[in-house]
Design a protein around this motif. Structure first.
Motif, PDB file in Angstrom:
ATOM      1  N   GLY A  48       0.888  -1.286  -0.039  1.00  0.00           N
ATOM      2  CA  GLY A  48       0.091  -0.045   0.178  1.00  0.00           C
ATOM      3  C   GLY A  48       0.765   1.266  -0.007  1.00  0.00           C
ATOM      4  O   GLY A  48       1.900   1.477   0.647  1.00  0.00           O
ATOM      5  N   SER A  70       0.714   5.699   0.002  1.00  0.00           N
ATOM      6  CA  SER A  70      -0.015   6.913   0.391  1.00  0.00           C
ATOM      7  C   SER A  70      -0.165   7.718  -1.046  1.00  0.00           C
ATOM      8  O   SER A  70       0.913   8.111  -1.719  1.00  0.00           O
ATOM      9  CB  SER A  70       0.626   7.635   1.543  1.00  0.00           C
ATOM     10  OG  SER A  70       0.650   7.186   2.764  1.00  0.00           O
ATOM     11  N   LYS A 114      -9.348   8.992  -0.483  1.00  0.00           N
ATOM     12  CA  LYS A 114      -8.108   8.246  -0.642  1.00  0.00           C
ATOM     13  C   LYS A 114      -8.421   7.565  -2.048  1.00  0.00           C
ATOM     14  O   LYS A 114      -7.423   7.537  -2.950  1.00  0.00           O
ATOM     15  CB  LYS A 114      -7.707   7.081   0.152  1.00  0.00           C
ATOM     16  CG  LYS A 114      -7.757   7.529   1.445  1.00  0.00           C
ATOM     17  CD  LYS A 114      -7.413   6.265   2.474  1.00  0.00           C
ATOM     18  CE  LYS A 114      -7.239   6.880   4.057  1.00  0.00           C
ATOM     19  NZ  LYS A 114      -6.872   5.791   5.015  1.00  0.00           N
ATOM     20  N   THR A 135      -1.637  -0.342  -3.672  1.00  0.00           N
ATOM     21  CA  THR A 135      -3.279  -0.756  -3.311  1.00  0.00           C
ATOM     22  C   THR A 135      -3.643   0.687  -2.533  1.00  0.00           C
ATOM     23  O   THR A 135      -3.016   1.450  -2.074  1.00  0.00           O
ATOM     24  CB  THR A 135      -3.299  -1.747  -2.365  1.00  0.00           C
ATOM     25  OG1 THR A 135      -2.577  -1.639  -1.141  1.00  0.00           O
ATOM     26  CG2 THR A 135      -2.856  -3.027  -3.112  1.00  0.00           C
ATOM     27  N   ASP A 144      -6.845   2.046   0.386  1.00  0.00           N
ATOM     28  CA  ASP A 144      -7.897   1.566   1.489  1.00  0.00           C
ATOM     29  C   ASP A 144      -9.289   1.563   0.781  1.00  0.00           C
ATOM     30  O   ASP A 144      -9.696   2.310   0.041  1.00  0.00           O
ATOM     31  CB  ASP A 144      -7.571   2.374   2.597  1.00  0.00           C
ATOM     32  CG  ASP A 144      -6.462   2.171   3.462  1.00  0.00           C
ATOM     33  OD1 ASP A 144      -5.754   1.267   3.255  1.00  0.00           O
ATOM     34  OD2 ASP A 144      -5.946   3.248   4.196  1.00  0.00           O
ATOM     35  N   ASN A 145     -10.068   0.699   1.140  1.00  0.00           N
ATOM     36  CA  ASN A 145     -11.403   0.479   0.945  1.00  0.00           C
ATOM     37  C   ASN A 145     -12.128   1.463   1.601  1.00  0.00           C
ATOM     38  O   ASN A 145     -11.865   1.937   2.791  1.00  0.00           O
ATOM     39  CB  ASN A 145     -12.067  -0.855   1.290  1.00  0.00           C
ATOM     40  CG  ASN A 145     -13.416  -1.267   0.589  1.00  0.00           C
ATOM     41  OD1 ASN A 145     -13.318  -0.869  -0.555  1.00  0.00           O
ATOM     42  ND2 ASN A 145     -14.163  -2.034   1.331  1.00  0.00           N
ATOM     43  N   GLU A 146     -13.051   2.252   1.090  1.00  0.00           N
ATOM     44  CA  GLU A 146     -14.006   3.445   1.366  1.00  0.00           C
ATOM     45  C   GLU A 146     -15.354   3.185   0.914  1.00  0.00           C
ATOM     46  O   GLU A 146     -16.070   3.795   0.181  1.00  0.00           O
ATOM     47  CB  GLU A 146     -13.524   4.731   0.946  1.00  0.00           C
ATOM     48  CG  GLU A 146     -12.083   4.953   1.310  1.00  0.00           C
ATOM     49  CD  GLU A 146     -11.683   6.487   0.859  1.00  0.00           C
ATOM     50  OE1 GLU A 146     -11.425   7.403   1.542  1.00  0.00           O
ATOM     51  OE2 GLU A 146     -11.538   6.399  -0.395  1.00  0.00           O
ATOM     52  N   ASP A 172      -8.883  -4.303   0.747  1.00  0.00           N
ATOM     53  CA  ASP A 172      -7.837  -3.109   0.434  1.00  0.00           C
ATOM     54  C   ASP A 172      -7.130  -3.409  -0.742  1.00  0.00           C
ATOM     55  O   ASP A 172      -5.790  -3.089  -0.610  1.00  0.00           O
ATOM     56  CB  ASP A 172      -7.134  -2.760   1.806  1.00  0.00           C
ATOM     57  CG  ASP A 172      -8.038  -2.379   3.046  1.00  0.00           C
ATOM     58  OD1 ASP A 172      -8.968  -1.723   2.588  1.00  0.00           O
ATOM     59  OD2 ASP A 172      -7.753  -2.887   4.110  1.00  0.00           O
TER      60      ASP A 172
END
Length: 251
Positions: free
Chosen positions: A15, A17, A47, A95, A97-99, A119
């Protein structure tokens, strides 16, 4: 190499940023079938929107192929280019993050991911052609909806109505061409010409009537017999995040 060649899987990187080069709300997705305008939910799924805009700003989606279309279900892209023989995966940044804030209703755009890994979304996205809330809001902790079509839904539907070879929507390419392994050309594929920011303000999300995602986390109930195996239910959907191998054209 023939069109029977296999596409190797895209590795899922660690993952990252994401910091968008611009913070946009409305984008125009120009395809070979017409333009689709999408209002991004940059306030409520920041994100995911930042991740998407990173690929847009890097022009990673230019010349990519709409590689999956399932009638009255989804139209999917953002993962592959065509080299004249096979689909080739684009480079991915990592990757996100799932939202899962919003529901997978008709006309929304959402992120594809690997089954069993909430994710795992990277570059691929899909349009919901039908109301998929009862399915995609619940699977894999919910598929992240990050925008809604504000114009050009007819283009999405037009793509969804094309004949497919495997799951790939094709233009002027018959079922006989597909089964006979005729090598397609660029003209036979639906491609992304460009994705551009048409409104860079950050306050237009509220102009869209959104429906909340219906996913609710469920605490697993331990099996009294101590058996870790699962049973029943349908096979989890993999909206081609691609692990393993996939055929572009059917035999």
């Amino acid at each position: 190499m023939t069109n029977k060649s296999l596409i190797k899987a895209v590795g899922i990187a660690a993952g990252l940023s994401f910091v968008p080069a611009s913070f946009a709300t409305v984008v125009d997705i120009e395809t070979t079938q017409g333009t689709i305008q999408v209002n991004l939910f940059d306030q409520s799924t920041p994100k995911t929107v930042a991740n998407f805009l990173t690929y847009v700003n890097e022009q990673s989606y230019v010349d990519t192929v709409i590689h999956r279309s399932v009638e009255d279900f989804v139209v999917q892209g953002g993962g592959f280019t065509f080299d004249g023989e096979t689909l080739q995966p684009i480079d991915v940044n990592g990757t996100v993050d799932n939202e899962p804030e919003w529901s997978n209703i008709e006309g929304t755009i959402a992120m594809a991911k690997v089954a069993g890994d909430p994710d795992s979304a990277t570059s691929q996205w899909f349009f919901n052609v039908g109301n998929n809330s009862a399915n995609l809001d619940l699977q894999n902790e919910g598929f992240t909806v990050f925008g809604q079509v504000v114009s050009g839904m007819n283009v999405v539907e037009q793509i969804n109505q094309l004949e497919t070879c495997g799951d790939v929507p094709m233009v002027d390419f018959s079922d006989s061409d597909c089964t006979s392994n005729v090598t397609p050309t660029d003209a036979n594929l639906v491609k992304i010409i460009s994705i551009t920011v048409s409104d860079s303000s950050t306050d237009t999300e509220d102009s869209v009537d959104k429906v909340p995602n219906i996913f609710e986390p469920i605490t697993p109930t331990p099996d009294p017999g101590g058996d870790d195996s699962s049973s029943g239910g349908s096979m989890p959907l993999m909206l081609i995040g691609l692990l393993g191998l996939m055929r572009l054209f059917r035999k």
